[in-house]
Design a protein around this motif. Sequence first.
Motif, PDB file in Angstrom:
ATOM      1  N   VAL A  57     -26.966  28.258  36.293  1.00 37.12           N
ATOM      2  CA  VAL A  57     -28.275  29.270  35.697  1.00 37.12           C
ATOM      3  C   VAL A  57     -28.138  30.002  34.311  1.00 37.12           C
ATOM      4  CG1 VAL A  57     -30.958  30.492  35.340  1.00 37.12           C
ATOM      5  CG2 VAL A  57     -30.282  29.512  37.506  1.00 37.12           C
ATOM      6  N   LEU A  58     -26.701  30.835  34.597  1.00 35.44           N
ATOM      7  CA  LEU A  58     -26.419  31.870  33.335  1.00 35.44           C
ATOM      8  C   LEU A  58     -25.598  30.961  31.968  1.00 35.44           C
ATOM      9  CD1 LEU A  58     -25.251  35.024  36.003  1.00 35.44           C
ATOM     10  CD2 LEU A  58     -26.937  34.889  34.552  1.00 35.44           C
ATOM     11  N   THR A  59     -25.155  30.013  32.359  1.00 41.01           N
ATOM     12  CA  THR A  59     -24.102  29.251  31.786  1.00 41.01           C
ATOM     13  C   THR A  59     -25.151  28.620  30.606  1.00 41.01           C
ATOM     14  OG1 THR A  59     -23.079  28.818  33.914  1.00 41.01           O
ATOM     15  CG2 THR A  59     -22.728  27.176  31.100  1.00 41.01           C
ATOM     16  N   ILE A  60     -26.734  27.711  31.437  1.00 39.72           N
ATOM     17  CA  ILE A  60     -27.449  27.380  30.994  1.00 39.72           C
ATOM     18  C   ILE A  60     -28.042  28.356  29.348  1.00 39.72           C
ATOM     19  CG2 ILE A  60     -30.027  26.900  30.918  1.00 39.72           C
ATOM     20  CD1 ILE A  60     -29.574  25.472  33.236  1.00 39.72           C
ATOM     21  N   VAL A  61     -28.171  29.774  30.505  1.00 36.98           N
ATOM     22  CA  VAL A  61     -28.997  30.865  29.051  1.00 36.98           C
ATOM     23  C   VAL A  61     -28.252  31.227  27.969  1.00 36.98           C
ATOM     24  CG1 VAL A  61     -28.968  33.167  30.013  1.00 36.98           C
ATOM     25  CG2 VAL A  61     -29.900  32.224  31.334  1.00 36.98           C
ATOM     26  N   LYS A  62     -26.491  31.093  28.616  1.00 32.48           N
ATOM     27  CA  LYS A  62     -25.666  31.579  26.967  1.00 32.48           C
ATOM     28  C   LYS A  62     -26.202  30.268  25.844  1.00 32.48           C
ATOM     29  CE  LYS A  62     -20.419  32.229  27.254  1.00 32.48           C
ATOM     30  NZ  LYS A  62     -18.946  31.945  27.416  1.00 32.48           N
TER      31      LYS A  62
ATOM     32  N   ILE B 192     -18.931  23.660  23.907  1.00 37.04           N
ATOM     33  CA  ILE B 192     -18.879  22.702  23.877  1.00 37.04           C
ATOM     34  C   ILE B 192     -18.380  22.622  25.779  1.00 37.04           C
ATOM     35  CG2 ILE B 192     -17.051  20.494  23.582  1.00 37.04           C
ATOM     36  CD1 ILE B 192     -18.702  20.867  21.526  1.00 37.04           C
ATOM     37  N   GLY B 193     -17.162  23.699  25.512  1.00 36.43           N
ATOM     38  CA  GLY B 193     -16.604  24.166  27.431  1.00 36.43           C
ATOM     39  C   GLY B 193     -17.598  24.039  28.324  1.00 36.43           C
ATOM     40  N   ASP B 194     -18.550  24.955  27.393  1.00 44.50           N
ATOM     41  CA  ASP B 194     -20.217  25.395  28.555  1.00 44.50           C
ATOM     42  C   ASP B 194     -21.334  24.178  28.881  1.00 44.50           C
ATOM     43  OD1 ASP B 194     -19.363  27.707  28.659  1.00 44.50           O
ATOM     44  OD2 ASP B 194     -20.634  28.459  26.960  1.00 44.50           O
TER      45      ASP B 194
ATOM     46  N   THR C 257     -20.161  21.065  29.058  1.00 44.34           N
ATOM     47  CA  THR C 257     -19.532  20.128  29.624  1.00 44.34           C
ATOM     48  C   THR C 257     -19.648  20.650  30.900  1.00 44.34           C
ATOM     49  OG1 THR C 257     -17.649  19.391  28.319  1.00 44.34           O
ATOM     50  CG2 THR C 257     -16.857  19.274  30.285  1.00 44.34           C
ATOM     51  N   THR C 258     -19.938  22.026  31.223  1.00 43.40           N
ATOM     52  CA  THR C 258     -19.826  22.822  32.487  1.00 43.40           C
ATOM     53  C   THR C 258     -21.301  22.799  33.236  1.00 43.40           C
ATOM     54  OG1 THR C 258     -18.486  24.640  32.081  1.00 43.40           O
ATOM     55  CG2 THR C 258     -19.752  24.948  34.121  1.00 43.40           C
ATOM     56  N   ILE C 259     -21.952  22.663  32.089  1.00 40.55           N
ATOM     57  CA  ILE C 259     -23.677  22.419  32.531  1.00 40.55           C
ATOM     58  C   ILE C 259     -23.726  20.947  32.867  1.00 40.55           C
ATOM     59  CG2 ILE C 259     -26.039  21.686  31.370  1.00 40.55           C
ATOM     60  CD1 ILE C 259     -24.829  24.188  29.870  1.00 40.55           C
ATOM     61  N   ALA C 260     -23.307  19.710  32.364  1.00 41.35           N
ATOM     62  CA  ALA C 260     -23.165  18.036  32.557  1.00 41.35           C
ATOM     63  C   ALA C 260     -22.773  18.078  33.843  1.00 41.35           C
ATOM     64  CB  ALA C 260     -22.242  17.284  31.531  1.00 41.35           C
ATOM     65  N   ASN C 261     -22.005  18.917  34.342  1.00 38.51           N
ATOM     66  CA  ASN C 261     -20.871  18.800  35.964  1.00 38.51           C
ATOM     67  C   ASN C 261     -22.098  19.044  36.745  1.00 38.51           C
ATOM     68  OD1 ASN C 261     -18.695  17.359  35.075  1.00 38.51           O
ATOM     69  ND2 ASN C 261     -18.066  19.115  34.697  1.00 38.51           N
TER      70      ASN C 261
END
Lengths: 249, 434
Positions: free
Chosen positions: B136-141, B188-190, B192-196
């Motif tokens: 969730v925090l990565t999405i928020v970011k 881009i890295g974030d 990819t994290t969300i995609a995983n």
Amino acid sequence: MSKPRVAIFDFACCEGCQLQIVNLEEEILDLLGVADVVEWREAMSEQSHDYDIAIIEGSITRPEDEEKIQIIRSRAKILVALGACATIGGINKLKNNFDLDDVKKCVYKEDADMPHLETAMTKAVDEVVKVDYKIHGCPIDKKEFAYVVKCLLLGKKPEIPEYPVCVECKAQGNICVWERGQICLGPITRAGCGSRCPSVGFRCFGCRGYIDKPNVTAAKDVIEKYGLTVEDLKSKMVLFGSAQGPTNE
Amino acid sequence: MSKNLNINVKHITRVEGHGNIVVNATDGKIEKIQWQVPEAPRFFEAMVRGRSYDDIQTIVSRICGICSITHSLAATKAVEDALDIEVSEQTDLLRILMHYSEQLQSHVLHIGYLAAPDFFGVKSVVQLVGIAKDAVLTIVKAHRVANQWSDLLAGRTTHPNTITPGGFTKIPTEKELKDLQATLKETIGDLTTIANVVLSVAENVPAFERDTEYVSLTHPDGYTFYHGDITSNDCNGKAVSIDKWQSVANEYMNPQSTAKWTKWHRDSYACGALARLNNNFEQLTDTSKSVAGMFGLKKGCCNPYLNTIAQLVECVQVVESGIQIIDKLLTTGLKAEKISVKPKAGKGNGCVEAPRGILFHQYEFDDNGNCVAADICIPTNQNHANIQKDFEKLVPEFIDEGEDAVKLKMEMLVRSYDPCISCSTHMLNVKFVR
């Protein structure tokens, strides 16, 4: 003390003000620590009839919605109008400048008489039920939302500016929009937005509504100074100001 | 399991705007399946009459809070078409860059806040914080990055105030663009994290397919959201110019809905991320293609639930394309431009891709540049008939799974289209009636 229960409802609007709540990002999680959101259709599947604070976005444009807002009012201890559609009727009030049958025919042509397309004159929320707090703007400013909600949870009265946008605009050192040959509603519109539009070179179109006691004489002086007429000003006031306050003077 | 269904979802949640789902079935015999749109109509096309050409984008951006930049851009392009206003390459590139920010903002909001709770089997993003806080925090970011991006180009995140016919009231500085570019490279890295994270729950995406006509813009120069002609998989490569959009949408009223419905070559069509991806797959960047590959998403996909995955692919696409545009702008160097517009009579069209699909605006002005007529056709409206057709295939296919499962699949289906019902004014609840 148990956490206050908050419900968020939307009527005719673009839901952009709810989006500003989402745009608080991590700060929402802090607010969720001190209040329970029990209903918010756009963001969650839970629903409830038991709440202390109702936050209303949108204007009232149908008889069935008048009934719905009255029910919400009867359930809530505190009712907050969120954003221009709720506080002043907003852009939806442009409709009130036309005959309603003509408005329906313009959009739906030969289908205009279908019963589910019924519409009424646009009303701000306080034209139907008592409103305890107003969060102005189109869209609202997320920081002002967080401020008002914090005041409300602490039982404090939020301080909303009673002076015009010009005050904030001057403080920012912006070149006056009138100097650039455009009609700006800064002199009569409620501040609190940080003169967001004039600061990026765009005219104020009055989305926060007019201050309670606008200096109409000074506004007329400004109009004259720039060789324009009251009619020119009024033509820009209809955007967010149709049938409210000083449009009649 | 009982083959009776009585589904009655009034005002489906986690979508923008109001829609109902109604289904009645007895002993496996389906009596009624309806996608209803009861949103209060707002009559924008009537309200803009009499207003000046330079107020149009301010009014119509209020059609939708989530795609306000898209509406402003479509309107501004239509005004410029009507008044014969040419804009500079710089203005064009800055607008495309601005438009990408809204695709990212809206897609991340939909994937993370509205659709993801279904994949994780929870009711909202609030519950999701409890089970997948880092995600969730990565999405928020990523959402915050999109908003900062909009702020910089559009003046603010919702209801832009820098767009004006002929150009911009304010443009960013080169330093601000460089800073944005650095942020986008990190994003881009974030993504990819969300995609995983999404991949880890992808088995909860229903397996459902229906052969569908997909409509979007297309342009020879690249994966487009902003320029080009209208195409579909039924067009045999013959794209239609945007000024003929009314002959593509063929709007009609349906008693189920305050929103107008549309059809082109078939009884219904779909627009949105999956449509764009199906029509323009080859033009995706390599990283975007690899994200599509993670989910097995290929050209010709007709599983509507994968629209959410197509949005994920497009998040990467717009961030990478944004980085490229900033390179181009910085190479040329930014300069202040003087806008001069002379009002005149004329009629013009503007067509851009909203995050949820192709959007059409048309306006006609008098000699003083005051609007005399408007016609607007919104992507969610173009998806209503297709949602209905999907329902008609989906319910019999999954009826054996029982009422709760069917109801959830129907709600997820609607959400996968990422409808923007208040936009469409002219949308959704689920009812099953026994």
